[in-house]
Design a protein around this motif. Structure first.
Motif, PDB file in Angstrom:
ATOM      1  N   ALA A 102       0.828  -1.204   0.000  1.00  0.00           N
ATOM      2  CA  ALA A 102       0.000   0.000   0.000  1.00  0.00           C
ATOM      3  C   ALA A 102       0.864   1.256   0.000  1.00  0.00           C
ATOM      4  CB  ALA A 102      -0.929   0.001   1.211  1.00  0.00           C
ATOM      5  N   VAL A 103       1.941   1.266   0.759  1.00  0.00           N
ATOM      6  CA  VAL A 103       2.800   2.452   0.811  1.00  0.00           C
ATOM      7  C   VAL A 103       3.558   2.617  -0.499  1.00  0.00           C
ATOM      8  CG1 VAL A 103       4.697   3.595   2.030  1.00  0.00           C
ATOM      9  CG2 VAL A 103       2.937   2.391   3.319  1.00  0.00           C
ATOM     10  N   VAL A 104       3.971   1.500  -1.131  1.00  0.00           N
ATOM     11  CA  VAL A 104       4.597   1.593  -2.449  1.00  0.00           C
ATOM     12  C   VAL A 104       3.647   2.302  -3.406  1.00  0.00           C
ATOM     13  CG1 VAL A 104       5.328   0.248  -4.475  1.00  0.00           C
ATOM     14  CG2 VAL A 104       6.138  -0.389  -2.199  1.00  0.00           C
ATOM     15  N   LEU A 105       2.385   1.901  -3.407  1.00  0.00           N
ATOM     16  CA  LEU A 105       1.382   2.529  -4.259  1.00  0.00           C
ATOM     17  C   LEU A 105       1.197   4.001  -3.889  1.00  0.00           C
ATOM     18  CD1 LEU A 105      -0.842   2.386  -6.417  1.00  0.00           C
ATOM     19  CD2 LEU A 105      -2.390   1.631  -4.609  1.00  0.00           C
ATOM     20  N   GLY A 106       1.118   4.280  -2.593  1.00  0.00           N
ATOM     21  CA  GLY A 106       0.930   5.650  -2.140  1.00  0.00           C
ATOM     22  C   GLY A 106       2.070   6.566  -2.541  1.00  0.00           C
ATOM     23  N   LEU A 107       3.297   6.072  -2.452  1.00  0.00           N
ATOM     24  CA  LEU A 107       4.448   6.893  -2.827  1.00  0.00           C
ATOM     25  C   LEU A 107       4.520   7.114  -4.334  1.00  0.00           C
ATOM     26  CD1 LEU A 107       7.239   5.552  -0.436  1.00  0.00           C
ATOM     27  CD2 LEU A 107       6.086   7.773  -0.355  1.00  0.00           C
ATOM     28  N   ALA A 108       3.967   6.194  -5.098  1.00  0.00           N
ATOM     29  CA  ALA A 108       3.992   6.325  -6.554  1.00  0.00           C
ATOM     30  C   ALA A 108       2.831   7.163  -7.081  1.00  0.00           C
ATOM     31  CB  ALA A 108       3.958   4.937  -7.189  1.00  0.00           C
ATOM     32  N   THR A 109       1.950   7.581  -6.186  1.00  0.00           N
ATOM     33  CA  THR A 109       0.752   8.316  -6.577  1.00  0.00           C
ATOM     34  C   THR A 109       0.827   9.743  -6.062  1.00  0.00           C
ATOM     35  OG1 THR A 109      -0.504   6.261  -6.356  1.00  0.00           O
ATOM     36  CG2 THR A 109      -1.775   8.298  -6.438  1.00  0.00           C
ATOM     37  N   ASP A 110       0.480  10.685  -6.902  1.00  0.00           N
ATOM     38  CA  ASP A 110       0.420  12.082  -6.479  1.00  0.00           C
ATOM     39  C   ASP A 110      -0.616  12.185  -5.361  1.00  0.00           C
ATOM     40  OD1 ASP A 110      -0.307  14.834  -6.230  1.00  0.00           O
ATOM     41  OD2 ASP A 110       0.372  15.196  -8.280  1.00  0.00           O
ATOM     42  N   GLU A 111      -0.248  12.743  -4.231  1.00  0.00           N
ATOM     43  CA  GLU A 111      -1.150  12.761  -3.077  1.00  0.00           C
ATOM     44  C   GLU A 111      -2.442  13.527  -3.347  1.00  0.00           C
ATOM     45  OE1 GLU A 111       0.033  16.168   0.061  1.00  0.00           O
ATOM     46  OE2 GLU A 111       1.429  14.498  -0.052  1.00  0.00           O
ATOM     47  N   ARG A 112      -2.466  14.375  -4.364  1.00  0.00           N
ATOM     48  CA  ARG A 112      -3.697  15.086  -4.680  1.00  0.00           C
ATOM     49  C   ARG A 112      -4.815  14.136  -5.106  1.00  0.00           C
ATOM     50  NH1 ARG A 112      -1.711  19.176  -8.956  1.00  0.00           N
ATOM     51  NH2 ARG A 112      -0.579  17.307  -9.476  1.00  0.00           N
ATOM     52  N   VAL A 113      -4.449  12.939  -5.558  1.00  0.00           N
ATOM     53  CA  VAL A 113      -5.449  11.945  -5.945  1.00  0.00           C
ATOM     54  C   VAL A 113      -6.318  11.572  -4.750  1.00  0.00           C
ATOM     55  CG1 VAL A 113      -5.726   9.539  -6.686  1.00  0.00           C
ATOM     56  CG2 VAL A 113      -4.112  11.044  -7.861  1.00  0.00           C
ATOM     57  N   TRP A 114      -5.763  11.666  -3.550  1.00  0.00           N
ATOM     58  CA  TRP A 114      -6.478  11.242  -2.350  1.00  0.00           C
ATOM     59  C   TRP A 114      -7.342  12.349  -1.763  1.00  0.00           C
ATOM     60  CZ3 TRP A 114      -5.966   6.247  -2.381  1.00  0.00           C
ATOM     61  CH2 TRP A 114      -4.794   5.685  -2.863  1.00  0.00           C
ATOM     62  N   ILE A 115      -7.237  13.557  -2.305  1.00  0.00           N
ATOM     63  CA  ILE A 115      -7.979  14.691  -1.756  1.00  0.00           C
ATOM     64  C   ILE A 115      -9.254  14.887  -2.557  1.00  0.00           C
ATOM     65  CG2 ILE A 115      -7.927  17.154  -1.249  1.00  0.00           C
ATOM     66  CD1 ILE A 115      -4.830  16.898  -1.193  1.00  0.00           C
ATOM     67  N   LYS A 116     -10.389  14.831  -1.886  1.00  0.00           N
ATOM     68  CA  LYS A 116     -11.663  14.989  -2.588  1.00  0.00           C
ATOM     69  C   LYS A 116     -11.958  16.473  -2.794  1.00  0.00           C
ATOM     70  CE  LYS A 116     -16.279  13.200  -2.725  1.00  0.00           C
ATOM     71  NZ  LYS A 116     -17.208  12.245  -2.212  1.00  0.00           N
ATOM     72  N   ARG A 117     -12.340  16.802  -4.012  1.00  0.00           N
ATOM     73  CA  ARG A 117     -12.709  18.169  -4.365  1.00  0.00           C
ATOM     74  C   ARG A 117     -14.096  18.116  -4.996  1.00  0.00           C
ATOM     75  NH1 ARG A 117      -8.760  21.282  -2.216  1.00  0.00           N
ATOM     76  NH2 ARG A 117      -6.715  20.772  -2.984  1.00  0.00           N
ATOM     77  N   GLY A 118     -15.098  18.457  -4.254  1.00  0.00           N
ATOM     78  CA  GLY A 118     -16.448  18.435  -4.797  1.00  0.00           C
ATOM     79  C   GLY A 118     -16.900  17.018  -5.116  1.00  0.00           C
ATOM     80  N   PRO A 119     -17.682  16.840  -6.181  1.00  0.00           N
ATOM     81  CA  PRO A 119     -18.241  15.527  -6.471  1.00  0.00           C
ATOM     82  C   PRO A 119     -17.242  14.579  -7.147  1.00  0.00           C
ATOM     83  CG  PRO A 119     -19.012  17.108  -8.078  1.00  0.00           C
ATOM     84  CD  PRO A 119     -18.223  17.874  -7.048  1.00  0.00           C
ATOM     85  N   ASN A 120     -16.114  15.073  -7.627  1.00  0.00           N
ATOM     86  CA  ASN A 120     -15.152  14.219  -8.340  1.00  0.00           C
ATOM     87  C   ASN A 120     -13.819  14.214  -7.629  1.00  0.00           C
ATOM     88  OD1 ASN A 120     -16.988  13.692 -10.488  1.00  0.00           O
ATOM     89  ND2 ASN A 120     -16.576  15.763 -11.241  1.00  0.00           N
ATOM     90  N   MET A 121     -13.068  13.163  -7.853  1.00  0.00           N
ATOM     91  CA  MET A 121     -11.720  13.089  -7.305  1.00  0.00           C
ATOM     92  C   MET A 121     -10.756  13.700  -8.311  1.00  0.00           C
ATOM     93  SD  MET A 121     -11.955  11.571  -4.385  1.00  0.00           S
ATOM     94  CE  MET A 121     -10.368  10.903  -3.984  1.00  0.00           C
ATOM     95  N   ILE A 122      -9.703  14.317  -7.829  1.00  0.00           N
ATOM     96  CA  ILE A 122      -8.649  14.834  -8.699  1.00  0.00           C
ATOM     97  C   ILE A 122      -7.916  13.622  -9.254  1.00  0.00           C
ATOM     98  CG2 ILE A 122      -6.466  16.068  -8.785  1.00  0.00           C
ATOM     99  CD1 ILE A 122      -7.485  17.798  -6.509  1.00  0.00           C
TER     100      ILE A 122
END
Length: 144
Positions: free
Chosen positions: A123-143
């Motif tokens: 899970a951490v390997v995946l998390g480090l390879a992913t831009d953390e903005r993907v995890w932040i919800k903005r309105g009805p859609n995910m970044i």
């Protein structure tokens, strides 16, 4: 975020490599085989202390032994039959919280399926390879 703000770039790269290596070693193992293999968490420092303690995962927060000698005996014997005393209320709260988070995450997913369990290192390997903005919800859609 904790890893990115507490590690140097070189330290983070080294950690990512160790995480990937450990994740690959653990991936084919079922829980019993993993226990026998005694593969240590990469977040343990040279003294055996958790290097991410302030941001440790829920699984780590939820299980707290109340007897170090019992933990040591169980690990040395590689035997699940050795009881490890723990705080039952804390275990229950952590289990309930894990189930609630899984259910809420499942409801938030487009297909409304509960997420599959991921082993920490993977899970951490995946998390480090992913831009953390993907995890932040903005309105009805995910970044994305």
């Amino acid at each position: 975020r904790h890893l990115r703000t507490t590690r140097t770039e070189a330290g983070l790269e080294g950690l990512a490599a160790r995480l990937a290596e450990t994740a690959a070693r653990i991936a084919p193992l079922d829980p019993g085989a993993r226990w026998v293999a005694q593969i240590p968490c990469v977040f343990l420092d040279d003294t055996g202390s958790c290097s991410i303690y302030p941001a440790r995962p829920l699984a780590c927060r939820g299980y707290t032994s109340t007897d170090l000698a019992a933990c040591d005996a169980s690990t040395a014997a590689l035997d699940h039959a050795h009881p490890i005393p723990a705080d039952p209320d804390r275990l229950m709260r952590a289990t309930l919280l894990r189930h609630a988070l899984a259910a809420a995450t499942g409801r938030a997913m487009p297909d409304r399926r509960a997420p599959e369990h991921m082993e920490l290192h993977a899970a951490v390997v995946l998390g480090l390879a992913t831009d953390e903005r993907v995890w932040i919800k903005r309105g009805p859609n995910m970044i994305v």
